[in-house]
Design a protein around this motif. Sequence first.
Motif, PDB file in Angstrom:
ATOM      1  N   ALA A 267       0.973  -1.110   0.182  1.00 52.89           N
ATOM      2  CA  ALA A 267       0.089  -0.174  -0.044  1.00 52.89           C
ATOM      3  C   ALA A 267       0.863   1.109  -0.208  1.00 52.89           C
ATOM      4  CB  ALA A 267      -1.022  -0.105   1.375  1.00 52.89           C
ATOM      5  N   PRO A 268       0.283   2.474  -0.686  1.00 52.12           N
ATOM      6  CA  PRO A 268       1.354   3.620  -0.298  1.00 52.12           C
ATOM      7  C   PRO A 268       1.411   3.956   0.931  1.00 52.12           C
ATOM      8  CG  PRO A 268      -0.858   4.264  -1.071  1.00 52.12           C
ATOM      9  CD  PRO A 268      -1.065   2.619  -1.172  1.00 52.12           C
ATOM     10  N   ARG A 269       2.656   4.454   1.055  1.00 49.30           N
ATOM     11  CA  ARG A 269       3.138   5.048   2.510  1.00 49.30           C
ATOM     12  C   ARG A 269       4.107   6.311   2.210  1.00 49.30           C
ATOM     13  NH1 ARG A 269       6.840   0.733   5.699  1.00 49.30           N
ATOM     14  NH2 ARG A 269       5.274  -0.696   4.997  1.00 49.30           N
ATOM     15  N   THR A 270       4.152   7.181   3.057  1.00 51.01           N
ATOM     16  CA  THR A 270       4.549   8.511   3.025  1.00 51.01           C
ATOM     17  C   THR A 270       5.638   8.752   4.074  1.00 51.01           C
ATOM     18  OG1 THR A 270       2.712   9.261   1.863  1.00 51.01           O
ATOM     19  CG2 THR A 270       3.908  10.826   2.680  1.00 51.01           C
ATOM     20  N   ARG A 271       6.920   9.322   3.668  1.00 52.59           N
ATOM     21  CA  ARG A 271       7.713   9.587   4.684  1.00 52.59           C
ATOM     22  C   ARG A 271       7.588  11.255   4.829  1.00 52.59           C
ATOM     23  NH1 ARG A 271      13.369   9.510   6.886  1.00 52.59           N
ATOM     24  NH2 ARG A 271      13.971  11.757   7.178  1.00 52.59           N
ATOM     25  N   ALA A 272       7.553  11.936   5.885  1.00 55.14           N
ATOM     26  CA  ALA A 272       7.482  13.347   6.112  1.00 55.14           C
ATOM     27  C   ALA A 272       8.576  13.816   7.146  1.00 55.14           C
ATOM     28  CB  ALA A 272       6.214  13.711   6.642  1.00 55.14           C
ATOM     29  N   ASP A 273       9.268  14.877   6.917  1.00 55.89           N
ATOM     30  CA  ASP A 273      10.036  15.614   7.689  1.00 55.89           C
ATOM     31  C   ASP A 273       9.676  16.720   8.203  1.00 55.89           C
ATOM     32  OD1 ASP A 273      11.838  13.502   7.103  1.00 55.89           O
ATOM     33  OD2 ASP A 273      13.550  14.785   6.301  1.00 55.89           O
ATOM     34  N   LEU A 274       9.422  16.802   9.629  1.00 52.12           N
ATOM     35  CA  LEU A 274       8.473  17.717  10.238  1.00 52.12           C
ATOM     36  C   LEU A 274       9.437  18.542  11.029  1.00 52.12           C
ATOM     37  CD1 LEU A 274       5.801  15.481  11.989  1.00 52.12           C
ATOM     38  CD2 LEU A 274       5.931  16.296   9.635  1.00 52.12           C
ATOM     39  N   THR A 275       9.092  19.977  10.930  1.00 46.38           N
ATOM     40  CA  THR A 275       9.623  20.877  11.930  1.00 46.38           C
ATOM     41  C   THR A 275       8.369  21.297  12.856  1.00 46.38           C
ATOM     42  OG1 THR A 275      11.219  21.930  10.346  1.00 46.38           O
ATOM     43  CG2 THR A 275      10.831  22.924  12.404  1.00 46.38           C
ATOM     44  N   LEU A 276       8.738  20.901  14.256  1.00 42.45           N
ATOM     45  CA  LEU A 276       7.826  20.955  15.340  1.00 42.45           C
ATOM     46  C   LEU A 276       7.766  22.547  15.735  1.00 42.45           C
ATOM     47  CD1 LEU A 276       8.420  17.839  17.007  1.00 42.45           C
ATOM     48  CD2 LEU A 276       6.847  18.054  14.972  1.00 42.45           C
ATOM     49  N   ALA A 277       6.532  22.598  16.369  1.00 46.63           N
ATOM     50  CA  ALA A 277       6.258  24.140  16.973  1.00 46.63           C
ATOM     51  C   ALA A 277       6.076  23.702  18.423  1.00 46.63           C
ATOM     52  CB  ALA A 277       5.264  24.776  16.531  1.00 46.63           C
TER      53      ALA A 277
END
Length: 343
Positions: A267-277
């Motif tokens: 199934a599709p999966r996604t990587r995300a790089d987050l900058t948190l607040a």
Amino acid sequence: MITVEHLTKRYGEVTAVDDISFTLGEGHIYGFLGPNGAGKSTTMNIMTGCLAATAGTVTIDGCDIFEDARAAKQRIGYLPEIPPLYTDETPEEYLHFVAEAKGVAKRDITAEIARVLEETRLTDMAGRLIRNLSKGYRQRVGIAQALLGNPPYIILDEPTVGLDPLQIIEIRDLIRDLGQKHTVILSSHILSEVQAICESVLIIAHGKLVAFDTPENLEKTLAANNRLAIEADGDEAAARAVLDGLGAVSSYTVQPAAAPARTEAPAPRTRADLTLAGDADAAARAVFTAFAAADLPLLQMTPIRADLENIFIELTEAEPAAPEVPEAPEQPEQEGTDHESSV
Ligand code: ADP
Ligand code: MG
């Protein structure tokens, strides 16, 4: 104590050193770290009285390097970027010449030369012609002349540049030893070198001092723990839909992630790089809950550690700051990609 205040050096249009101020204490190894052209050599040349400043002052234990040059210079030993070695002489002859020029008392010269040869582990090479010595040994001759007269401050401009890996290790060992008896200030464009030898780091970029701290503190304070890499079920649009509504995430990048090779009908999966607040833990919980609520289970969640190398790249690649901007180190905006380039 070395005090540098509002030091500026201009060459016509080029501002090589731009209003730099700092204070260096005693018994410490300091590193000037910055890419080529940052202004390290210019700063060192002024600190050692070899070059006039456009503006600003340098004092060595209270002695002004220009007004009270003799007293100030006596307290400093300097290895310039290109040391003026006379290659048709032996280390012993060369050191004799430098000792006289530095005003070492005649009766002390022999003992003083023996001492610096010993300190730089050059005693066995003392009678060979400098031109027949390896680059590593020549560099030691350069360091030996800086040590003549036993000054409390030793300033070394790129002491390992051009050496092979073994010679680099030997010179670094030597510098660590020197740090036991002297205050050592060295420059380097190699982060790992400064990290390995120095107790305090001054990062110089575009002629400005952009950071001054211990390597550990630089990592702690500048690498605020505010980045998170996640991998979740769902495509990019689904991930965006969750992330766009989250106040805990101030910015992010997303990209498709590959499923492990043996997964059937991935199934599709996604990587995300987050900058948190805000608080990093609270933000991480909000991310976790939001993806769960959207029925997009998180498969991975990893803090992105900004190591000193990333900090260095960010600080030194930033555009030259406008003159009215204070020089206090700030954390620039982060892009979502990992920095992998080396310096
Ligand atoms: P670093 O030692 O960090 O590599 P430098 O202090 O040698 O940097 O140089 C800083 C800047 O000043 C560079 O842009 C360099 O081109 C310029 N610069 C240095 N020396 C001179 C000079 N004699 N004339 C003109 N520009 C110079
Ligand atoms: Mg230089």
